[in-house]
Scaffold this motif. Sequence first.
Motif, short mmCIF file in Angstrom:
data_model
loop_
_atom_site.label_atom_id
_atom_site.label_comp_id
_atom_site.label_asym_id
_atom_site.label_seq_id
_atom_site.Cartn_x
_atom_site.Cartn_y
_atom_site.Cartn_z
N PRO A 76 -7.94 43.74 3.78
CA PRO A 76 -6.57 44.70 3.41
C PRO A 76 -5.56 44.08 2.80
N SER A 77 -4.65 44.54 2.26
CA SER A 77 -3.45 43.88 1.82
C SER A 77 -2.35 44.91 1.58
N SER A 78 -1.06 44.83 1.97
CA SER A 78 0.08 45.74 1.77
C SER A 78 0.13 46.18 0.34
N GLY A 79 -0.19 47.58 0.15
CA GLY A 79 0.06 47.81 -1.36
C GLY A 79 -0.90 47.31 -2.22
N LEU A 161 3.03 37.02 5.22
CA LEU A 161 2.66 36.60 6.52
C LEU A 161 1.43 37.42 7.04
N HIS A 162 1.84 38.81 7.15
CA HIS A 162 0.75 39.60 7.82
C HIS A 162 -0.54 39.54 7.01
N ASP A 163 -0.54 39.64 5.78
CA ASP A 163 -1.86 39.30 4.90
C ASP A 163 -2.61 38.14 5.02
N SER A 291 -17.77 48.14 4.29
CA SER A 291 -17.23 49.47 4.00
C SER A 291 -15.75 49.70 4.52
N ARG A 292 -15.39 48.63 5.34
CA ARG A 292 -13.92 48.76 5.61
C ARG A 292 -13.08 49.08 4.61
N ARG A 293 -12.22 50.37 4.99
CA ARG A 293 -11.13 50.74 4.16
C ARG A 293 -9.92 51.26 5.05
N SER A 294 -8.92 51.18 4.34
CA SER A 294 -7.79 51.70 5.10
C SER A 294 -7.70 53.25 5.05
N ALA A 295 -7.09 54.17 6.01
CA ALA A 295 -7.05 55.38 5.81
C ALA A 295 -5.93 55.78 5.00
N SER A 382 8.95 57.44 8.40
CA SER A 382 8.49 58.74 8.08
C SER A 382 7.02 59.06 7.48
N GLN A 383 6.00 57.79 7.71
CA GLN A 383 5.04 58.11 7.34
C GLN A 383 3.99 58.84 8.30
N ASP A 384 3.49 60.00 7.64
CA ASP A 384 2.66 60.73 8.68
C ASP A 384 1.65 60.23 9.32
N SER A 436 -8.63 52.70 10.31
CA SER A 436 -7.17 52.24 10.47
C SER A 436 -6.47 51.91 9.28
N THR A 437 -5.17 51.79 9.76
CA THR A 437 -4.32 51.44 8.52
C THR A 437 -3.31 50.35 9.30
N GLY A 438 -3.02 49.30 8.45
CA GLY A 438 -1.95 48.42 8.96
C GLY A 438 -0.50 49.02 8.14
N ILE A 439 0.51 49.14 9.05
CA ILE A 439 1.65 49.69 8.40
C ILE A 439 2.80 48.53 8.88
N GLY A 440 3.07 47.91 7.36
CA GLY A 440 4.48 47.06 7.52
C GLY A 440 5.64 47.64 7.26
N ALA A 441 5.74 48.95 7.05
CA ALA A 441 6.97 49.66 6.73
C ALA A 441 7.45 50.24 7.86
N PHE A 442 8.51 49.91 8.64
CA PHE A 442 9.07 50.77 10.06
C PHE A 442 10.61 50.12 9.98
N VAL A 461 7.04 43.35 14.80
CA VAL A 461 6.61 42.66 13.48
C VAL A 461 5.60 43.46 12.71
N TYR A 462 4.97 44.36 13.33
CA TYR A 462 3.98 45.20 12.74
C TYR A 462 3.60 46.45 13.33
N HIS A 463 3.17 47.55 12.75
CA HIS A 463 2.60 48.75 13.07
C HIS A 463 1.25 48.61 12.59
C1 FMN Z 1 0.28 43.91 5.98
C2 FMN Z 1 -0.06 45.38 5.74
C3 FMN Z 1 0.74 46.37 5.54
C4 FMN Z 1 0.53 47.52 5.19
N1 FMN Z 1 1.23 48.46 5.20
C5 FMN Z 1 1.05 49.90 4.87
C6 FMN Z 1 2.04 51.05 5.01
O1 FMN Z 1 3.14 50.86 5.47
N2 FMN Z 1 1.53 52.24 4.73
C7 FMN Z 1 0.16 52.44 4.29
O2 FMN Z 1 -0.12 53.55 4.26
N3 FMN Z 1 -0.80 51.60 4.29
C8 FMN Z 1 -0.26 50.08 4.44
N4 FMN Z 1 -1.40 49.41 4.41
C9 FMN Z 1 -2.80 49.34 3.92
C10 FMN Z 1 -2.77 49.07 2.32
O3 FMN Z 1 -2.15 49.96 1.56
C11 FMN Z 1 -4.22 48.81 2.16
O4 FMN Z 1 -4.75 47.74 3.04
C12 FMN Z 1 -4.24 48.47 0.63
O5 FMN Z 1 -4.14 49.69 -0.24
C13 FMN Z 1 -5.84 48.19 0.23
O6 FMN Z 1 -6.67 49.23 0.79
P1 FMN Z 1 -8.09 48.85 1.78
O7 FMN Z 1 -7.40 48.62 2.97
O8 FMN Z 1 -8.98 50.15 1.70
O9 FMN Z 1 -8.54 47.85 1.09
C14 FMN Z 1 -0.96 47.90 4.84
C15 FMN Z 1 -1.68 46.81 5.00
C16 FMN Z 1 -1.60 45.52 5.24
C17 FMN Z 1 -2.60 44.58 5.34
#
Ligand code: FMN
Length: 475
Positions: A76-79, A161-163, A291-295, A382-384, A436-442, A461-463
């Motif tokens: 996964p990767s932020s954005g 760094l998270h990435d 098949s892992r994906r961020s929600a 404010s991310q739901d 799951s979803t990583g959340i870097g924005a807080f 450092v991370y949500h």
């Molecule tokens: C360090 C990190 C921070 C992230 N921060 C957010 C976030 O603040 N909000 C969000 O909706 N998704 C966040 N994500 C999820 C990414 O948007 C997601 O990993 C990316 O779109 C790729 O999609 P995938 O994980 O399904 O491959 C984050 C992911 C990582 C690794």
Amino acid sequence: MPDPFRHYEQAPVLDLPADPPAPQTPTFQILAGHTANPLTNDAAQFLSSLLFHSASISATKTVPSTGTRYALRVNPSSGNLHPTEFHFAAKGLANWPDGLYHYRASSHMAEQRQSGGDPVTELLNLAPAPWFRSSPLVFVLTSIAWREAWKYRDRAYRYCLHDTGHAWAALALAARALGAEAFAFAHFPDQQASRILGVDDEWPMLLIALKGPGIPTADRPPSPKHWNGGQPNPLSTETIPYPAIDEVHQATTLPAISTIAQPTPATSNEGPIPLAPLATSDATFEHTVRSRRSALDFRGGSETISFEMFSTLLDFTTRPFAADFEGDLFDLDPARYITLYLYAHRIDDLDRGVYRFCPITRTLQRKRLGDQRLMAAGLSLSQDLAGNSCVTFSMIADMERALRDHGDRGYRYVHFEAGNIGQRLYLASEALGFRSTGIGAFYDDSVHRYLDLDGEHHQVVYHFACGHAITDPRL
Ligand SMILES: Cc1cc2nc3c(=O)[nH]c(=O)nc-3n(C[C@H](O)[C@H](O)[C@H](O)COP(=O)(O)O)c2cc1C
């Protein structure tokens, strides 16, 4: 937006075989620390499978308004901006020439930037640790901050760094699924690593040495070094400087080879809610990582996860990391810098509230009672999704101890650790049938106030959020 794919043009490319062997070991065994049996005696197949299950493209999405398709990867990767690049040095692999390579993720190939020579030893010499001296394969994860900075500005450094932490866990777990162990070195002189790799706009972040019976090796004499280099593709027509990012990176660089300090152990006097026995899952490693994906969001409502599932998530975060900044490889109770606080929204047999998890005693201590859904979402910019999840985590770093142990460099390490924990949570959730979803924005200061942290000594450092995902219409 800078190009998320790096190429070294004119460097010879080596094919990584299509359809490489698929690790069928259950994901949970890999997360629990089990090393699988070797899968192949061909190093090209090994490398292909390793990268296919840690760094390759695994899906594409379509933007509904324009019809444009874009790639998603195993890591996964932020954005989805992917600042992390994978390089590797190989020595004495069966059916694979010695040299230095860059992984061309866009076409699942290896660019041979150097043939022959011994870049493995050159890289291992940068990290004066006894572990993994005989490794035939050393990865270097680099980071291109501009890929994140054009969008996230100064905060981008933390996302890089998270990435790196996520990519590290992705690689280490895939190695284990193929019969190899990984050890991460973060304490190395930056410039010397850059010189060995021949990189300019990429910052080396972690050296990851691999060894074990799963890596096919062959006896052969060393061959002379030939530098191919290749031209890095320009990522964008212009680059905007972010001086604060350069400053913090500079402040965390090491000028020369130095011995890493032994981390001081964390102490804990936690209270009383013990974890449940672990849940089970038959999901194979191959299936889980591909098949892992961020929600994008979670369903909310009344759907819960069981206390066993929740306990399983937590348990896998406690397993050893195998990194120089975490103490000894065989230390089963390593010094951790991250403590997990969590907002329990929808967990069977656990009251809604805020809890702190102690990995040493494997217990939860309640900090607040009551509905945390609005608060968790509010704190997460404010991310739901942080309120619609079943559980959302705040990863809190003992920044004071990390800086005391490692100087400013410790700032990197706490983020690597957080990313690694995040990757484990991603895979454990996926194997349990949720997401799951990583959340870097807080909001950092608000989190500190809400959790009653001093903000100097302990910093968020991370949500991270886990729960039942809504279906993504773009997939
Ligand atoms: C360090 C990190 C921070 C992230 N921060 C957010 C976030 O603040 N909000 C969000 O909706 N998704 C966040 N994500 C999820 C990414 O948007 C997601 O990993 C990316 O779109 C790729 O999609 P995938 O994980 O399904 O491959 C984050 C992911 C990582 C690794």
